[in-house]
Design an enzyme around this catalytic site. Sequence first.
Site, PDB file in Angstrom:
ATOM      1  N   HIS A  37      -8.373   4.060   2.140  1.00 52.38           N
ATOM      2  CA  HIS A  37      -7.759   5.181   2.908  1.00 52.38           C
ATOM      3  C   HIS A  37      -8.263   5.045   4.448  1.00 52.38           C
ATOM      4  CE1 HIS A  37      -7.735   7.131  -1.218  1.00 52.38           C
ATOM      5  NE2 HIS A  37      -6.459   7.190  -0.853  1.00 52.38           N
ATOM      6  N   GLN A 153       5.091  -0.382  -3.711  1.00 49.96           N
ATOM      7  CA  GLN A 153       5.238   0.747  -2.912  1.00 49.96           C
ATOM      8  C   GLN A 153       5.868   0.506  -1.654  1.00 49.96           C
ATOM      9  OE1 GLN A 153       2.789   4.228  -3.092  1.00 49.96           O
ATOM     10  NE2 GLN A 153       2.029   3.666  -1.324  1.00 49.96           N
TER      11      GLN A 153
HETATM   12  P1  AMP Z   1      -3.038   7.002  -2.461  1.00 47.04           P
HETATM   13  O1  AMP Z   1      -3.992   7.986  -1.969  1.00 47.04           O
HETATM   14  O2  AMP Z   1      -3.491   6.358  -3.613  1.00 47.04           O
HETATM   15  O3  AMP Z   1      -1.663   7.419  -2.545  1.00 47.04           O
HETATM   16  O4  AMP Z   1      -3.296   5.939  -1.418  1.00 47.04           O
HETATM   17  C1  AMP Z   1      -2.814   6.129  -0.090  1.00 47.04           C
HETATM   18  C2  AMP Z   1      -2.939   5.017   0.790  1.00 47.04           C
HETATM   19  O5  AMP Z   1      -3.851   4.134   0.530  1.00 47.04           O
HETATM   20  C3  AMP Z   1      -1.482   4.128   0.360  1.00 47.04           C
HETATM   21  O6  AMP Z   1      -0.839   3.473   1.375  1.00 47.04           O
HETATM   22  C4  AMP Z   1      -2.582   2.980  -0.551  1.00 47.04           C
HETATM   23  O7  AMP Z   1      -1.778   1.665  -0.565  1.00 47.04           O
HETATM   24  C5  AMP Z   1      -3.701   2.857   0.232  1.00 47.04           C
HETATM   25  N1  AMP Z   1      -4.796   2.245  -0.364  1.00 47.04           N
HETATM   26  C6  AMP Z   1      -5.221   2.718  -1.495  1.00 47.04           C
HETATM   27  N2  AMP Z   1      -6.229   2.117  -1.868  1.00 47.04           N
HETATM   28  C7  AMP Z   1      -6.451   1.036  -0.978  1.00 47.04           C
HETATM   29  C8  AMP Z   1      -7.183  -0.183  -0.734  1.00 47.04           C
HETATM   30  N3  AMP Z   1      -8.007  -0.270  -1.753  1.00 47.04           N
HETATM   31  N4  AMP Z   1      -7.144  -0.843   0.351  1.00 47.04           N
HETATM   32  C9  AMP Z   1      -6.046  -0.557   1.171  1.00 47.04           C
HETATM   33  N5  AMP Z   1      -5.118   0.601   1.080  1.00 47.04           N
HETATM   34  C10 AMP Z   1      -5.428   1.229   0.044  1.00 47.04           C
END
Ligand code: AMP
Length: 284
Positions: A37, A153
């Site tokens: 994030h 997504q």
């Molecule tokens: P989430 O809180 O899981 O909905 O994720 C929020 C954003 O962070 C989304 O765009 C995810 O794809 C991104 N995200 C989650 N994990 C990672 C990661 N390990 N590396 C890069 N982006 C991430």
Amino acid sequence: MKRLSDPKTFQAQAMADRAAGLTTALVPTMGFFHEGHLSLMRWAREHADRVYVSLFVNPTQFGPGEDLDAYPTDQERDARLAEEAGVDVLFTPRHEDVYAADHATWVQVPELAQHLCGASRPVHFRGVATVVSILLNLAQPTCAVFGQKDWQQLAIIQRMVRDLHIPTDIVGRPIVREADGLALSSRNIYLSEAERAQAPGLQQGLKHIAALALAGERDAATLTKALRAFYAEHVPGGEIDYLDLMDPLAISPVQNLTGPTLAAVAVRLGKARLIDNLLLLDRE
Ligand code: AMP
């Protein structure tokens, strides 16, 4: 950093920033921040005058029996980390302020949601596309930043924004990983010690078939079979949800690799459902 929870106040702030001629970036999240994030927030900080982060555990993207109620939260820690990353506004709306009791409008991109996570989580991408539409309408940002960890997504949101002529650039950023290769995820805290030890195998398997593809193997069935065998050996506690080779934009199955191809997996390890992906033949 401002903390706003009322959608109308957030929208008014965003409109005022745009009217002042500032560029704005939105990073949608469900919170419980990790380096993945934070990498999106830092990118936004470097590329926009104003950075907005939304923190909203979106109920409509969870199916029955999924982990909505157990989803980890720590809003005070998240606020601290967001502030350190240079975020200007942290938007934390209440569910009832996002969705009216008689909410009746859904955004769907069904053709891109047939496979991978869309197949195993039937309402998931309808919820994602709808909430991202709502957030984009509130913030009307110059750009919105997403992680490639959730590749499907990202593809769905890119298609939605193009098809609906939404004037926001969608930016995809690389997966941030632990030193041993495990993709960072808020759900990694569900892993026991033994499961955590096997979890890096997910990426190792993807790298293994990337090497086979690079060495000339172009038959998708052969590559997925090799990946299954790799996981049977190196991630024996994992139950494969899916393991597929897809066109990276259309999210449709590929039989023969003719160019960059998405290898995407979801594996259940104990209570955690882990996803990972890698673009095969990326440099061809
Ligand atoms: P989430 O809180 O899981 O909905 O994720 C929020 C954003 O962070 C989304 O765009 C995810 O794809 C991104 N995200 C989650 N994990 C990672 C990661 N390990 N590396 C890069 N982006 C991430």
